[in-house]
Design a protein around this motif. Structure first.
Motif, PDB file in Angstrom:
ATOM      1  N   ARG A   1      23.329  47.540  59.277  1.00 12.75           N
ATOM      2  CA  ARG A   1      23.923  47.010  58.054  1.00 12.75           C
ATOM      3  C   ARG A   1      23.914  48.021  56.903  1.00 12.75           C
ATOM      4  NH1 ARG A   1      24.577  41.375  57.880  1.00 12.75           N
ATOM      5  NH2 ARG A   1      23.739  40.304  59.705  1.00 12.75           N
ATOM      6  N   ARG A   2      23.319  49.182  57.112  1.00 10.51           N
ATOM      7  CA  ARG A   2      23.083  50.075  55.977  1.00 10.51           C
ATOM      8  C   ARG A   2      24.267  50.948  55.601  1.00 10.51           C
ATOM      9  NH1 ARG A   2      17.556  50.554  57.728  1.00 10.51           N
ATOM     10  NH2 ARG A   2      17.979  52.472  58.856  1.00 10.51           N
ATOM     11  N   ALA A   3      25.172  51.256  56.523  1.00  8.95           N
ATOM     12  CA  ALA A   3      26.292  52.148  56.183  1.00  8.95           C
ATOM     13  C   ALA A   3      27.135  51.544  55.068  1.00  8.95           C
ATOM     14  CB  ALA A   3      27.152  52.435  57.410  1.00  8.95           C
ATOM     15  N   LYS A   4      27.447  50.247  55.180  1.00  9.49           N
ATOM     16  CA  LYS A   4      28.237  49.598  54.136  1.00  9.49           C
ATOM     17  C   LYS A   4      27.464  49.542  52.825  1.00  9.49           C
ATOM     18  CE  LYS A   4      28.734  45.163  53.379  1.00  9.49           C
ATOM     19  NZ  LYS A   4      29.082  43.725  53.463  1.00  9.49           N
ATOM     20  N   VAL A   5      26.177  49.213  52.918  1.00 10.06           N
ATOM     21  CA  VAL A   5      25.346  49.107  51.716  1.00 10.06           C
ATOM     22  C   VAL A   5      25.291  50.441  50.975  1.00 10.06           C
ATOM     23  CG1 VAL A   5      22.985  48.775  50.889  1.00 10.06           C
ATOM     24  CG2 VAL A   5      23.950  47.200  52.576  1.00 10.06           C
ATOM     25  N   ILE A   6      25.021  51.520  51.711  1.00  9.25           N
ATOM     26  CA  ILE A   6      24.919  52.836  51.082  1.00  9.25           C
ATOM     27  C   ILE A   6      26.283  53.300  50.578  1.00  9.25           C
ATOM     28  CG2 ILE A   6      24.284  55.256  51.450  1.00  9.25           C
ATOM     29  CD1 ILE A   6      22.202  54.284  53.476  1.00  9.25           C
ATOM     30  N   ALA A   7      27.341  52.941  51.304  1.00  9.13           N
ATOM     31  CA  ALA A   7      28.686  53.319  50.859  1.00  9.13           C
ATOM     32  C   ALA A   7      29.019  52.660  49.525  1.00  9.13           C
ATOM     33  CB  ALA A   7      29.716  52.951  51.912  1.00  9.13           C
ATOM     34  N   VAL A   8      28.693  51.377  49.395  1.00 10.21           N
ATOM     35  CA  VAL A   8      28.964  50.684  48.129  1.00 10.21           C
ATOM     36  C   VAL A   8      28.100  51.262  47.019  1.00 10.21           C
ATOM     37  CG1 VAL A   8      28.851  48.473  46.914  1.00 10.21           C
ATOM     38  CG2 VAL A   8      29.722  48.564  49.262  1.00 10.21           C
ATOM     39  N   PHE A   9      26.817  51.506  47.325  1.00  7.58           N
ATOM     40  CA  PHE A   9      25.929  52.125  46.341  1.00  7.58           C
ATOM     41  C   PHE A   9      26.479  53.465  45.870  1.00  7.58           C
ATOM     42  CE2 PHE A   9      22.433  55.326  46.070  1.00  7.58           C
ATOM     43  CZ  PHE A   9      21.990  54.996  44.790  1.00  7.58           C
ATOM     44  N   MET A  10      26.923  54.275  46.814  1.00  9.25           N
ATOM     45  CA  MET A  10      27.400  55.610  46.471  1.00  9.25           C
ATOM     46  C   MET A  10      28.825  55.613  45.938  1.00  9.25           C
ATOM     47  SD  MET A  10      25.680  58.257  49.099  1.00  9.25           S
ATOM     48  CE  MET A  10      26.302  59.555  48.055  1.00  9.25           C
ATOM     49  N   ALA A  11      29.479  54.460  45.989  1.00 13.70           N
ATOM     50  CA  ALA A  11      30.764  54.356  45.293  1.00 13.70           C
ATOM     51  C   ALA A  11      30.559  54.564  43.803  1.00 13.70           C
ATOM     52  CB  ALA A  11      31.409  53.003  45.561  1.00 13.70           C
TER      53      ALA A  11
END
Length: 435
Positions: A150-160
């Motif tokens: 589940r972390r790729a989406k979470v980190i992607a949104v964070f790093m957006a």
């Protein structure tokens, strides 16, 4: 090796609806706030790119002086990165991230006193020292709340937050510099540092919880879901008591550091030089430069979130990293040879979508085999070594621009580094990282 069932708290298997409800709740509680923190952090880190448009002329800085000053931030960042993350692992994210943010806000505001190359170097170094640990600390923090798949989406949104800071921060910086230039005897770039020194550290202290068991906004069933998944996720990872010391001898960690160095080279080459690249196409006025510079970052937001969701859904990491990196390389090459503003911005949009997507997708690789104290030290080491590219990239591009009289050579160098990172990602065993 123990089976996952042996380490999971509780015997009941939660329903799919409860699991999705829990992670949706956690996502909306934590990720937007962390994203806001990173927007502030990234603006404080890279708004020197906008300050350059006035500061270099006011203080007589050459391109090489600017490049060195922009990059020296990462020397301080490198020196304190691992100790900072180890401290965070011991005292908790709530206290330590708050400390980081308060400190860097004070130092950022003090940039109005820069009056020479030496003071510029000193303040950039101190800012890096203060901010060290924030980014890897958040990456580590996500491992306590979200399992690997589940972390790729979470980190992607964070790093957006990076392109978001470009979308809103670039026009804001340009407007501040134009509107406040000369007010009360200060230049526009000095006002920018003062106004954008936002302190949100106090909010971190009251808002964040270190782990699910401490979260009063979760019920017992929701806490059990997270604790069960995190326990299963940590089975088989490198968690030995001596992992903090041995992580420095871990070949996988150093190989990950090399990959990240390649991708960060492209990232900071883009963010530090975007205003200069846009201006070189003939755009006039700081506000206009800021507005046009926001276009590539807007495009990058959609690419980051789309590929982050795709990587989690398919549980595939390598090609989701290789493809955007190669697209970023192509974008840099085309931008370097573009004959018009329109073509240059289209190419920079491709470059931004590629290089800014690489970072969140990259972190799915090392967090797939590190956890606990090993993750604290390993993530910090990878991030600190990789972010030395933040020193090398702007300095080398500045030196090449002074030597050749144009930025094309620097863009080719950035493209080459992205290709190297892609090759290194390809040879990474997929069984190690596809979780």
């Amino acid at each position: 090796m123990s089976s996952p069932a042996a380490v999971l708290p509780g015997s009941a298997v939660p329903s799919k609806d409860l699991v999705e409800q829990t992670y949706t709740k956690v996502f909306w509680r934590l990720v937007p706030f962390l994203m806001l923190c990173y927007v502030v952090a990234y603006l404080d880190r890279v708004n020197v790119g906008f300050a350059k448009l006035q500061m270099s002329q006011d203080l007589g800085f050459s391109e090489t002086v600017y490049g060195f000053g922009a990059g020296v931030f990462f020397i301080g960042y490198f020196l304190f990165e691992v100790p900072s993350n180890v401290i965070l692992h011991k005292v908790g994210a709530r206290i330590w991230i708050a400390r980081i943010m308060v400190t860097w806000g004070i130092i950022s505001g003090a940039f109005l006193f820069v009056n020479s190359a030496t003071t510029f170097y000193i303040m950039r170094f101190l800012l890096g020292l203060a901010e060290a640990g924030f980014y890897p600390g958040v990456i580590l923090y996500t491992t306590a709340w979200f399992p690997a798949h589940r972390r790729a989406k979470v980190i992607a949104v964070f790093m957006a937050a990076i392109p978001v800071s470009g979308i809103f921060g670039n026009p804001l910086s340009g407007w501040i510099m134009d509107a406040f230039n000369g007010a009360h005897g200060l230049a526009g770039w000095q006002w920018m540092f003062v106004i954008e020194a936002v302190l949100v550290g106090v909010a971190v202290f009251f808002y964040l919880d270190n782990r699910a068991s401490e979260a009063k906004w979760l019920n017992d069933a929701e806490k059990a879901v997270i604790e069960r998944d995190i326990a299963a996720d940590n089975v088989g990872k490198e968690t030995s008591p001596h992992s903090i010391a041995t992580v420095f001898k871990n070949g996988r960690v150093w190989f990950m550091s090399f990959i990240y160095f390649c991708f960060v080279t492209g990232q900071y080459g883009l963010t530090f030089w975007m205003p200069t690249l846009v201006k070189s196409t003939g755009v006039q006025g700081n506000l206009n430069i800021g507005l046009i510079s926001a276009i590539p970052f807007l495009f990058a937001v959609f690419v980051m979130i789309l590929l982050g969701r795709s990587a989690d859904r398919m549980r595939e990491r390598r090609w989701h990293l290789i493809v955007p990196a190669l697209c970023g390389a192509v974008g840099f090459v085309v931008a370097a040879t573009a004959g018009s503003t329109t073509i240059a911005i289209m190419a920079l949009s491709v470059a931004a979508g590629g290089v800014l997507t690489c970072a969140p997708l990259f972190w799915s690789l090392p967090t797939a085999f590190l956890s606990g104290a090993g993750a604290a030290a390993g993530i910090a080491l990878i991030n600190s070594v990789g972010n030395l590219a933040g020193f090398a990239s702007p300095y080398v591009i500045g030196a090449l621009k002074d030597y050749s009289g144009n930025t094309a050579t620097g863009m080719y160098a950035l493209a080459a580094m992205l290709v190297l990172g892609s090759i290194a990602t390809f040879v990474t065993p997929k069984g190690l990282v596809n979780r």
